[in-house]
Design a protein around this motif. Structure first.
Motif, PDB file in Angstrom:
ATOM      1  N   VAL A 163       3.461   2.240  -3.061  1.00 44.87           N
ATOM      2  CA  VAL A 163       2.295   1.360  -3.169  1.00 44.87           C
ATOM      3  C   VAL A 163       2.474   0.379  -4.323  1.00 44.87           C
ATOM      4  O   VAL A 163       2.090  -0.793  -4.229  1.00 44.87           O
ATOM      5  CB  VAL A 163       1.004   2.186  -3.339  1.00 44.87           C
ATOM      6  CG1 VAL A 163      -0.196   1.258  -3.541  1.00 44.87           C
ATOM      7  CG2 VAL A 163       0.770   3.073  -2.116  1.00 44.87           C
ATOM      8  N   ASP A 164       3.100   0.832  -5.400  1.00 43.08           N
ATOM      9  CA  ASP A 164       3.357  -0.062  -6.530  1.00 43.08           C
ATOM     10  C   ASP A 164       4.359  -1.158  -6.181  1.00 43.08           C
ATOM     11  O   ASP A 164       4.486  -2.144  -6.915  1.00 43.08           O
ATOM     12  CB  ASP A 164       3.864   0.738  -7.736  1.00 43.08           C
ATOM     13  CG  ASP A 164       2.741   1.439  -8.485  1.00 43.08           C
ATOM     14  OD1 ASP A 164       1.571   1.047  -8.291  1.00 43.08           O
ATOM     15  OD2 ASP A 164       3.022   2.362  -9.259  1.00 43.08           O
ATOM     16  N   ARG A 165       5.085  -1.003  -5.086  1.00 42.81           N
ATOM     17  CA  ARG A 165       5.997  -2.045  -4.620  1.00 42.81           C
ATOM     18  C   ARG A 165       5.246  -3.208  -3.961  1.00 42.81           C
ATOM     19  O   ARG A 165       5.815  -4.285  -3.770  1.00 42.81           O
ATOM     20  CB  ARG A 165       6.972  -1.481  -3.590  1.00 42.81           C
ATOM     21  CG  ARG A 165       8.021  -0.518  -4.127  1.00 42.81           C
ATOM     22  CD  ARG A 165       9.116  -1.271  -4.820  1.00 42.81           C
ATOM     23  NE  ARG A 165      10.261  -0.420  -5.112  1.00 42.81           N
ATOM     24  CZ  ARG A 165      11.179  -0.741  -5.989  1.00 42.81           C
ATOM     25  NH1 ARG A 165      11.084  -1.878  -6.673  1.00 42.81           N
ATOM     26  NH2 ARG A 165      12.209   0.054  -6.207  1.00 42.81           N
ATOM     27  N   VAL A 166       4.003  -2.993  -3.581  1.00 48.57           N
ATOM     28  CA  VAL A 166       3.227  -4.003  -2.867  1.00 48.57           C
ATOM     29  C   VAL A 166       2.496  -4.853  -3.900  1.00 48.57           C
ATOM     30  O   VAL A 166       1.560  -4.385  -4.551  1.00 48.57           O
ATOM     31  CB  VAL A 166       2.228  -3.352  -1.886  1.00 48.57           C
ATOM     32  CG1 VAL A 166       1.460  -4.426  -1.124  1.00 48.57           C
ATOM     33  CG2 VAL A 166       2.959  -2.421  -0.914  1.00 48.57           C
ATOM     34  N   ASP A 167       2.913  -6.087  -4.067  1.00 49.15           N
ATOM     35  CA  ASP A 167       2.313  -6.972  -5.073  1.00 49.15           C
ATOM     36  C   ASP A 167       0.809  -7.097  -4.863  1.00 49.15           C
ATOM     37  O   ASP A 167       0.343  -7.396  -3.760  1.00 49.15           O
ATOM     38  CB  ASP A 167       2.941  -8.365  -5.006  1.00 49.15           C
ATOM     39  CG  ASP A 167       4.360  -8.386  -5.547  1.00 49.15           C
ATOM     40  OD1 ASP A 167       4.736  -7.427  -6.252  1.00 49.15           O
ATOM     41  OD2 ASP A 167       5.100  -9.349  -5.262  1.00 49.15           O
ATOM     42  N   GLY A 168       0.060  -6.870  -5.950  1.00 47.36           N
ATOM     43  CA  GLY A 168      -1.387  -6.994  -5.870  1.00 47.36           C
ATOM     44  C   GLY A 168      -2.090  -5.780  -5.328  1.00 47.36           C
ATOM     45  O   GLY A 168      -3.320  -5.734  -5.275  1.00 47.36           O
TER      46      GLY A 168
END
Length: 349
Positions: A163-168
């Motif tokens: 999830v931290d890979r998804v910007d924003g």
């Protein structure tokens, strides 16, 4: 360790090479035809998606902040059978409640202790803790009569990092206040974007709405839709980030029939034009709470007739069948109902 900034680890030349290669493949459609190991069955592709209750890799601070303390069972607390149509124009997702009663009919070695079990009754989520991915696949195939072509499991660590890979972050939404004293989630009505830790609290929440595991299943499928919608809107423009997201989801542990990173990117390329309106979600129809079984505890039973219709639809590459009344259910209305929902109805605005 958290990975949201690990894209910086790539040197500029290496990043450009990877970006060029992946972007060329996506733009030319090569990835859609590459990776021959990715099955393309005549009646569609079935992927077993499993969320494993394992805290391995989370730091003490993360365990405290995300309210993820306690001992993991290494069991499959999220079980979704994902069907991708043969034409790549529809995705159907069926959730199997973790407390569904089943049996492990053959003597087998328990991977935790090295001891041999006689056949015995279990909740379906115990198949993973006793026998790992292969045993989970076998159990789901036996219960559903539906072939599993590929498998993907995600533990707490990889979920947070992905999830931290998804910007924003990923949007989550609620029409009523959502507060769970166990996971610590505390949401006011409306929409909020969350990153890995808060997303984990959300998808684990089962005491905020009185619907326990059934409410948690609804949150999980809403999160899946909104994650895909966010990826469609942004990550295809950055092939490096798309590849790194797939790498984070996959991890490194070997698993039978596991999706590879290349296969995930290939599948994403095939489905890049798929909108939430082209997806559908349902929880298997539940008719009863079973009597307590020693060594198993509280479990639930399926409406076998309607469940058979659901799995026949998946095997035949058809949309999920509509709900129909059942007169035999002893489950309170709103818990365990089989009500297929279009993905567009789950999108946060």
């Amino acid at each position: 360790m958290p990975v949201r900034n690990s894209v910086r680890e790539f040197s500029r030349p290496r990043r450009l090479v990877l970006a060029s290669a992946v972007l060329l493949a996506l733009g030319s459609g090569a990835l859609a035809d590459a990776a021959p190991a990715l099955p393309s069955p005549r009646h569609g592709l079935n992927i077993l998606l499993v969320g494993v209750d394992s805290r391995a890799g989370l730091t003490a601070d993360e365990l405290r902040r995300y309210r993820a303390g306690g001992k993991g069972c290494d069991c499959a607390d999220v079980i979704m059978l994902v069907h991708v149509s043969a034409a790549n124009d529809r995705v159907s997702v069926v959730s199997l409640p973790r407390d569904s009663l089943t049996s492990l009919p053959y003597p087998h070695v328990d991977q935790r202790y090295g001891t041999t079990h006689a056949p015995h009754a279990v909740k379906v989520n115990a198949a993973h803790s006793e026998g790992g991915p292969a045993f989970t696949i076998e159990t789901v195939e036996r219960m559903t009569g539906t072939p599993v072509h590929r498998y993907l499991s995600i533990d707490f660590r990889r979920f947070v990092d992905a999830v931290d890979r998804v910007d924003g972050g990923v949007p989550i939404c609620t029409t009523e206040p959502l507060k769970d004293p166990v996971t610590g989630i505390d949401l006011a009505p409306g929409t909020k974007r969350v990153e890995g830790g808060e997303a984990l609290q959300y998808v684990r929440s089962r005491r905020a709405d009185g619907k326990m595991d059934f409410g948690r299943i609804h949150k999980q499928r809403a999160f899946v839709v909104n994650t895909w919608n966010t990826i469609r809107a942004g990550l295809f423009d950055d092939p490096v980030k798309l590849w790194l997201l797939a790498s984070t989801l996959r991890g490194r542990a070997p698993a039978e029939r596991s999706l590879s990173v290349t296969e995930m990117v290939t599948l994403a390329a095939r489905l890049r034009h798929l909108t939430p309106a082209d997806t559908e979600f349902a929880t298997l129809p539940i008719t009863r709470f079973n009597p307590l079984i020693e060594g198993v505890g509280s479990s639930i039973g399926w409406d076998q007739e309607q469940a058979a219709e659901v799995f026949e639809a998946l095997r035949s590459d058809r949309p999920l069948p509509p709900a129909r009344p059942t007169s035999t259910s002893s489950i309170p209305k709103g818990l365990g109902d089989y009500r297929p929902a279009g993905g567009a109805s789950l999108v946060c605005l």
